[in-house]
Design an enzyme around this catalytic site. Structure first.
Site, short mmCIF file in Angstrom:
data_model
loop_
_atom_site.label_atom_id
_atom_site.label_comp_id
_atom_site.label_asym_id
_atom_site.label_seq_id
_atom_site.Cartn_x
_atom_site.Cartn_y
_atom_site.Cartn_z
N ASP A 112 51.30 42.20 36.53
CA ASP A 112 50.74 43.56 36.54
C ASP A 112 51.72 44.58 37.14
OD1 ASP A 112 50.29 42.59 39.13
OD2 ASP A 112 48.12 42.91 39.11
N THR A 113 52.41 44.21 38.21
CA THR A 113 53.37 45.16 38.81
C THR A 113 54.51 45.49 37.84
OG1 THR A 113 54.70 43.41 39.82
CG2 THR A 113 52.89 44.28 41.14
N ARG A 123 40.74 48.20 37.20
CA ARG A 123 41.90 48.96 36.73
C ARG A 123 41.66 49.40 35.29
NH1 ARG A 123 46.38 45.56 38.27
NH2 ARG A 123 46.17 44.53 36.29
N SER A 169 42.41 34.69 41.80
CA SER A 169 43.54 35.59 41.55
C SER A 169 43.13 37.02 41.87
CB SER A 169 44.02 35.47 40.10
OG SER A 169 42.95 35.68 39.22
N GLU A 208 56.97 36.28 42.85
CA GLU A 208 56.65 37.18 43.98
C GLU A 208 57.31 36.70 45.28
OE1 GLU A 208 52.39 37.76 44.34
OE2 GLU A 208 52.14 37.63 42.18
N GLU A 224 54.38 33.34 45.37
CA GLU A 224 53.74 32.66 44.24
C GLU A 224 54.35 33.21 42.96
OE1 GLU A 224 49.68 33.60 43.45
OE2 GLU A 224 50.08 35.72 43.45
N GLY A 253 43.59 38.73 44.41
CA GLY A 253 43.12 38.92 45.78
C GLY A 253 41.67 38.52 46.03
N1 LIG Z 1 50.97 35.19 53.83
C1 LIG Z 1 50.85 36.49 53.59
N2 LIG Z 1 51.36 37.39 54.48
C2 LIG Z 1 51.25 38.73 54.28
N3 LIG Z 1 50.64 39.26 53.19
C3 LIG Z 1 50.13 38.43 52.26
C4 LIG Z 1 50.21 37.00 52.41
N4 LIG Z 1 49.62 36.44 51.35
C5 LIG Z 1 49.20 37.46 50.57
N5 LIG Z 1 49.49 38.65 51.10
C6 LIG Z 1 49.20 39.97 50.50
O1 LIG Z 1 48.14 39.85 49.57
C7 LIG Z 1 48.63 40.10 48.23
C8 LIG Z 1 47.94 39.18 47.25
O2 LIG Z 1 48.23 37.83 47.56
P1 LIG Z 1 48.52 36.75 46.43
O3 LIG Z 1 49.60 37.23 45.54
O4 LIG Z 1 48.70 35.43 47.06
O5 LIG Z 1 47.09 36.81 45.71
P2 LIG Z 1 46.65 36.69 44.22
O6 LIG Z 1 45.17 36.60 44.31
O7 LIG Z 1 47.38 35.59 43.59
O8 LIG Z 1 47.04 38.03 43.57
P3 LIG Z 1 47.61 38.26 42.05
O9 LIG Z 1 46.86 37.31 41.19
O10 LIG Z 1 47.24 39.69 41.80
O11 LIG Z 1 49.07 38.04 42.15
C9 LIG Z 1 50.13 39.88 48.31
O12 LIG Z 1 50.79 40.56 47.29
C10 LIG Z 1 50.41 40.44 49.71
O13 LIG Z 1 50.42 41.85 49.70
N1 LIG Z 2 46.79 40.24 38.40
C1 LIG Z 2 46.38 39.77 37.12
C2 LIG Z 2 46.24 40.94 36.13
O1 LIG Z 2 46.59 42.04 36.41
N2 LIG Z 2 45.72 40.64 34.93
C3 LIG Z 2 45.42 41.62 33.93
O2 LIG Z 2 44.14 42.16 34.14
C4 LIG Z 2 43.25 41.77 33.09
C5 LIG Z 2 41.84 41.56 33.58
O3 LIG Z 2 41.32 42.79 33.91
P1 LIG Z 2 39.75 42.99 34.26
O4 LIG Z 2 39.51 42.15 35.48
O5 LIG Z 2 39.61 44.45 34.49
O6 LIG Z 2 38.97 42.48 33.08
C6 LIG Z 2 43.88 40.55 32.48
O7 LIG Z 2 43.43 40.28 31.19
C7 LIG Z 2 45.35 40.93 32.56
O8 LIG Z 2 45.73 41.83 31.55
MG LIG Z 3 50.16 37.68 43.81
#
Ligand SMILES: Nc1ncnc2c1ncn2[C@@H]1O[C@H](COP(=O)(O)OP(=O)(O)OP(=O)(O)O)[C@@H](O)[C@H]1O
Ligand SMILES: NCC(=O)N[C@@H]1O[C@H](COP(=O)([O-])[O-])[C@@H](O)[C@H]1O
Ligand SMILES: [Mg+2]
Length: 387
Positions: free
Chosen positions: A281-282, A359, A154, A262, A274, A156
């Site tokens: 977070d957003t 963050r 997760s 998303e 997904e 990224g």
């Molecule tokens: N197929 C795609 N095409 C273009 N951009 C993408 C694609 N997949 C992911 N991204 C970019 O990468 C970001 C993170 O991807 P994704 O949401 O799949 O990852 P994540 O690890 O689940 O992140 P989070 O847990 O923070 O939601 C997306 O918000 C987008 O900006």
């Molecule tokens: N995209 C998922 C997300 O934003 N999750 C948030 O970040 C924390 C982990 O932060 P850390 O990695 O700084 O411990 C999680 O506990 C949740 O609040």
């Molecule tokens: Mg995502």
């Protein structure tokens, strides 16, 4: 179904999202047990009690559930032994939104199969690989550029955009090195050249219809969100399309609570990406942009409390405050300067230590329009220095 207050809520994950959720829960007098892998996590600072465990360990989870006997288990992060949650659910504890939903959404392949194969929802073209050889073949099929991600990760982690076949091996190694647990599977997705990406906060209720927040636009770097704003500039018909998809997916997952769904929005299409079965977070922008923020909405949905009206209070934005170095003692400078501006607010999460890109806080702003709100939030975030 009427739920008497207070309830005992066990929060699995105690970061910034959990902290705001705990505050919302406390305001209605509930008892919160905040759980995370490290002490002094943000939500622990405001909860009634806390536990430090490995949430990937069935035995650790069993021990704290036995000790506290919660009414609800509320996951706040993805990395949890979700098979154990299924067992808790069978024993009569309510898992939010459902134990199965937490299991589906922590596996990119599972949620993708549900959305695309079972429900026929438009997603980016995709394939899977369990070896470099397979990844080379699948990448050719999907085409370039594409995005390679570990199936289990997760924020990224392990994710890269692959421009051409010379970059495939690097992407494979990076994905495997950053995959959660011992999973060796990656997903390859067609790169979507979107106009905007959005989170549609979707509130699924026990005894009332699903409702939505106004869509949130966001900008990501390194797979992690940098700024978000509400309302997102997308047409009414695309909002309706996104809502229709969100209903399909969340109905299939079941239960109650808020989901961050998303989407990539192109000129002509709404493409499902997904979802998080919990606050997103957003969605921290709702700390300033709505009468009820995403954490209050999550709580009300969980406890079957009414949500008569969600009011969007006008153009608003959030911008993240990130650490730049590793440190075990955190001091913030520039907070007073940031707060000089009208309609700006700051949240500092109280994380006990920092590392690059972690963050540590978020700046919130309202503006005369979205651009103004974004500028104000970013300016405020930039004023804050972690020393
Ligand atoms: N197929 C795609 N095409 C273009 N951009 C993408 C694609 N997949 C992911 N991204 C970019 O990468 C970001 C993170 O991807 P994704 O949401 O799949 O990852 P994540 O690890 O689940 O992140 P989070 O847990 O923070 O939601 C997306 O918000 C987008 O900006
Ligand atoms: N995209 C998922 C997300 O934003 N999750 C948030 O970040 C924390 C982990 O932060 P850390 O990695 O700084 O411990 C999680 O506990 C949740 O609040
Ligand atoms: Mg995502």
């Amino acid at each position: 179904m009427s739920i008497k207050l207070p309830q005992k809520l066990m929060l699995l994950g105690s970061g910034e999202l959990g902290k705001e959720f705990t505050i919302a829960a406390q305001r209605l007098g509930n008892y919160v047990i905040a759980v995370d892998r490290y002490p002094d996590a943000p939500a622990m600072q405001v909860a009634d009690s806390f536990e430090v465990i490995s949430m990937l360990s069935s035995d650790d989870l069993e021990a704290i559930v036995k000790k506290h006997q919660p009414d609800f288990i509320i996951p706040e992060i993805e990395a949890i032994r979700t098979e154990k949650l299924i067992e808790f659910e069978q024993r009569g504890i309510t898992v939010i939104p459902t134990a199965a939903a937490t299991n589906y959404t922590m596996n990119r392949d599972r949620i993708r199969e549900l959305a695309h194969q079972q429900l026929g929802i438009r997603t980016a073209k995709y394939g899977y690989a369990v070896s470099l050889k397979e990844l080379i073949a699948v990448s050719e099929e999907i085409g370039f550029p594409n995005v390679v991600k570990p199936v289990m990760s997760s924020s990224g982690k392990g994710q890269s955009v692959v421009q051409d076949k010379t970059e495939v091996e690097k992407a494979w190694n990076y994905a495997i090195a950053n995959s959660r647990g011992d999973s060796q599977k990656v997903i390859v997705e067609e790169f979507i050249n979107f106009e905007i990406e959005i989170t549609l906060l979707t509130i699924k209720q026990w005894d009332a219809p699903t409702i939505f927040c106004s869509p949130i636009g966001h900008r990501q770097e390194r797979g992690d969100y940098q700024e978000s704003w509400q309302p997102a500039e997308i047409s009414e018909d695309k909002i309706l399309k996104a809502q229709e998809i969100a209903i399909k997916v969340t109905d299939a997952l079941g239960g109650a609570g808020i989901f961050g769904v998303e989407f990539f929005i192109t000129k002509d299409e709404v493409i499902f990406s997904e979802l998080s079965p919990r606050p997103h977070d957003t969605g921290m922008v709702t700390l300033i942009s709505q009468n009820l923020n995403e954490f209050e909405l999550h709580l009300r949905a969980i406890l079957n409390l009414p949500i008569p009206h969600i009011e969007q209070l006008g153009a608003s934005a959030s911008a993240v405050i990130l650490a730049s170095t590793k440190s075990d003692s955190i001091t913030f400078a520039g907070v007073a300067d940031a707060l000089l501006e009208k309609d700006v607010d700051i949240r500092l999460f109280g994380k006990p230590n920092a590392h690059p890109y972690r963050r540590m806080g978020v700046a919130l702003a309202k503006g005369v329009n979205v651009q103004d709100a974004r500028e104000k939030a970013t300016k405020a975030a930039n004023k804050i220095k972690i020393i």
